[in-house]
Design an enzyme around this catalytic site. Sequence first.
Site, PDB file in Angstrom:
ATOM      1  N   ASP A  52     -64.608  24.806  35.969  1.00  0.00           N
ATOM      2  CA  ASP A  52     -64.117  25.479  37.167  1.00  0.00           C
ATOM      3  C   ASP A  52     -62.608  25.278  37.270  1.00  0.00           C
ATOM      4  OD1 ASP A  52     -64.824  26.568  40.061  1.00  0.00           O
ATOM      5  OD2 ASP A  52     -63.397  24.918  40.342  1.00  0.00           O
ATOM      6  N   TYR A  57     -54.782  26.134  41.367  1.00  0.00           N
ATOM      7  CA  TYR A  57     -54.654  24.774  40.814  1.00  0.00           C
ATOM      8  C   TYR A  57     -53.519  24.680  39.797  1.00  0.00           C
ATOM      9  CZ  TYR A  57     -59.519  24.381  42.482  1.00  0.00           C
ATOM     10  OH  TYR A  57     -60.670  24.409  43.219  1.00  0.00           O
ATOM     11  N   LYS A  86     -60.596  31.514  40.152  1.00  0.00           N
ATOM     12  CA  LYS A  86     -60.637  32.016  41.537  1.00  0.00           C
ATOM     13  C   LYS A  86     -59.382  32.810  41.889  1.00  0.00           C
ATOM     14  CE  LYS A  86     -62.850  27.634  42.754  1.00  0.00           C
ATOM     15  NZ  LYS A  86     -62.116  26.690  41.893  1.00  0.00           N
ATOM     16  N   HIS A 119     -61.233  32.615  46.433  1.00  0.00           N
ATOM     17  CA  HIS A 119     -61.045  31.163  46.638  1.00  0.00           C
ATOM     18  C   HIS A 119     -61.301  30.735  48.086  1.00  0.00           C
ATOM     19  CE1 HIS A 119     -58.709  27.512  44.901  1.00  0.00           C
ATOM     20  NE2 HIS A 119     -59.503  27.110  45.850  1.00  0.00           N
TER      21      HIS A 119
HETATM   22  N1  NAP Z   1     -62.888  25.881  46.364  1.00  0.00           N
HETATM   23  C1  NAP Z   1     -62.254  24.852  46.821  1.00  0.00           C
HETATM   24  O1  NAP Z   1     -61.599  24.934  47.855  1.00  0.00           O
HETATM   25  C2  NAP Z   1     -62.316  23.552  46.074  1.00  0.00           C
HETATM   26  C3  NAP Z   1     -61.785  22.422  46.697  1.00  0.00           C
HETATM   27  C4  NAP Z   1     -61.864  21.221  46.012  1.00  0.00           C
HETATM   28  C5  NAP Z   1     -62.422  21.148  44.757  1.00  0.00           C
HETATM   29  N2  NAP Z   1     -62.899  22.283  44.155  1.00  0.00           N
HETATM   30  C6  NAP Z   1     -63.438  22.230  42.765  1.00  0.00           C
HETATM   31  O2  NAP Z   1     -64.416  21.230  42.689  1.00  0.00           O
HETATM   32  C7  NAP Z   1     -64.067  20.275  41.675  1.00  0.00           C
HETATM   33  C8  NAP Z   1     -64.642  18.940  42.061  1.00  0.00           C
HETATM   34  O3  NAP Z   1     -64.085  18.471  43.306  1.00  0.00           O
HETATM   35  P1  NAP Z   1     -63.542  17.006  43.447  1.00  0.00           P
HETATM   36  O4  NAP Z   1     -62.361  16.820  42.564  1.00  0.00           O
HETATM   37  O5  NAP Z   1     -63.371  16.743  44.884  1.00  0.00           O
HETATM   38  O6  NAP Z   1     -64.774  16.146  42.837  1.00  0.00           O
HETATM   39  P2  NAP Z   1     -65.296  14.683  43.011  1.00  0.00           P
HETATM   40  O7  NAP Z   1     -65.992  14.412  41.707  1.00  0.00           O
HETATM   41  O8  NAP Z   1     -66.038  14.531  44.283  1.00  0.00           O
HETATM   42  O9  NAP Z   1     -64.014  13.774  43.147  1.00  0.00           O
HETATM   43  C9  NAP Z   1     -63.143  13.516  42.089  1.00  0.00           C
HETATM   44  C10 NAP Z   1     -62.620  12.093  42.265  1.00  0.00           C
HETATM   45  O10 NAP Z   1     -63.692  11.176  42.009  1.00  0.00           O
HETATM   46  C11 NAP Z   1     -63.300  10.235  41.024  1.00  0.00           C
HETATM   47  N3  NAP Z   1     -64.481  10.016  40.155  1.00  0.00           N
HETATM   48  C12 NAP Z   1     -65.024  10.901  39.315  1.00  0.00           C
HETATM   49  N4  NAP Z   1     -66.089  10.352  38.699  1.00  0.00           N
HETATM   50  C13 NAP Z   1     -66.218   9.099  39.174  1.00  0.00           C
HETATM   51  C14 NAP Z   1     -67.120   8.045  38.902  1.00  0.00           C
HETATM   52  N5  NAP Z   1     -68.110   8.199  38.025  1.00  0.00           N
HETATM   53  N6  NAP Z   1     -66.965   6.879  39.584  1.00  0.00           N
HETATM   54  C15 NAP Z   1     -65.966   6.732  40.472  1.00  0.00           C
HETATM   55  N7  NAP Z   1     -65.074   7.698  40.781  1.00  0.00           N
HETATM   56  C16 NAP Z   1     -65.191   8.873  40.112  1.00  0.00           C
HETATM   57  C17 NAP Z   1     -62.149  10.871  40.276  1.00  0.00           C
HETATM   58  O11 NAP Z   1     -61.280   9.873  39.843  1.00  0.00           O
HETATM   59  P3  NAP Z   1     -60.507   9.879  38.398  1.00  0.00           P
HETATM   60  O12 NAP Z   1     -60.067  11.278  38.125  1.00  0.00           O
HETATM   61  O13 NAP Z   1     -59.349   8.961  38.648  1.00  0.00           O
HETATM   62  O14 NAP Z   1     -61.446   9.364  37.369  1.00  0.00           O
HETATM   63  C18 NAP Z   1     -61.501  11.733  41.346  1.00  0.00           C
HETATM   64  O15 NAP Z   1     -60.574  10.980  42.115  1.00  0.00           O
HETATM   65  C19 NAP Z   1     -62.541  20.375  41.578  1.00  0.00           C
HETATM   66  O16 NAP Z   1     -62.008  19.924  40.370  1.00  0.00           O
HETATM   67  C20 NAP Z   1     -62.367  21.869  41.743  1.00  0.00           C
HETATM   68  O17 NAP Z   1     -62.655  22.507  40.510  1.00  0.00           O
HETATM   69  C21 NAP Z   1     -62.874  23.467  44.816  1.00  0.00           C
END
Ligand code: NAP
Length: 313
Positions: A52, A57, A86, A119
């Site tokens: 994604d 981004y 998006k 988006h």
């Molecule tokens: N449409 C929208 O408005 C929108 C908004 C937000 C996100 N998104 C999409 O959704 C994706 C996921 O969202 P998100 O980034 O919030 O996901 P998330 O997986 O909830 O959070 C990512 C964070 O969690 C940490 N993490 C990942 N795996 C871990 C583990 N096994 N143990 C401990 N910490 C861990 C990462 O740290 P490290 O990187 O330091 O390892 C990072 O800081 C985004 O990349 C994007 O593609 C869309």
Amino acid sequence: MQQPDNIRYTKLPLNNGSGSIPALGFGTLIPDPVATRDATRAALEVGFHELDTAERYRTEKEVGEAIQEVFKAGKIKREDVFITTKLWNTNHRPERVKPAFEASLRKLQLDYLDLYLIHTPYAFLPGDEQDPRDANGNVIYDKGVTLLDTWRAMEGLVDEGRCKAIGLSDVSLEQVKGIFEAARIKPAVVHVESHPYLPEWELLNYCKNKGIVFQAFAALGHSSEPNLLEDPVITTIARRVNKTPAQVLLAWAIQRGTALLTTSKTLSRINENFDVSTLPEESMREISDGIKSRVRFNAVVETGVPGFIPRGK
Ligand SMILES: NC(=O)c1ccc[n+]([C@@H]2O[C@H](COP(=O)([O-])OP(=O)(O)OC[C@H]3O[C@@H](n4cnc5c(N)ncnc54)[C@H](OP(=O)(O)O)[C@@H]3O)[C@@H](O)[C@H]2O)c1
């Protein structure tokens, strides 16, 4: 240690007959370009088959480079990977949709997309400035275009065959209903923040009834406070089933019938997040019924202003 099973390979069918989307997806919202490229390549090599990204981004170029490297190494073929990007808020005017889509394809070095999402439902002042603000620092919205106008232009991309499916992101149930009822090509995916602190059961049920895939972003709570990974219900289950809290959260999302996105720039966590195993039904109930806290980490659905709400660590 509980052995991994096939849950990580779960796929959800798309309602327009264009195939299916892997439930376990990798997000590329990583601020650093080198880290984005390395993490994307690692995610594909570990086994994630859904990526994604988004115009907003500014990671499409790096994601495209990582994909091409993996393709060139012969490890994975284009048709094995489901790729989503998006349309940003400044491109909602119908005449801006196709040029924005084509610019994304060029950056990704692809000739078709599996899924293109609007988006957010908020149209911003059209133009090259992604975050248009007035002199007081307030976002400048575009009142001259409706979400349905933009949706019609998205339908045109499917007609042309370079985009297999289209969907909505950061929307309310009412907005999904409005587009679903008016659309010629129904939304295939609704992509919203969701995790045990924001389960969105009503929206999920609506999506299931209409054959729309509900895709949860921030499946681990985006490293925000209160930290889902430290929730006592989650950590207790994790100890009991010999998995990590992250693996418990990802399994919960898949088993309740959603697709999800998680992100990490850390190789060990990318491996960890792909190594999910089915949770016992009792653990599913403990999470779904036992966690009562409700927290939205990303305010965009309610405010129209993108971004995660800053919170103390
Ligand atoms: N449409 C929208 O408005 C929108 C908004 C937000 C996100 N998104 C999409 O959704 C994706 C996921 O969202 P998100 O980034 O919030 O996901 P998330 O997986 O909830 O959070 C990512 C964070 O969690 C940490 N993490 C990942 N795996 C871990 C583990 N096994 N143990 C401990 N910490 C861990 C990462 O740290 P490290 O990187 O330091 O390892 C990072 O800081 C985004 O990349 C994007 O593609 C869309």
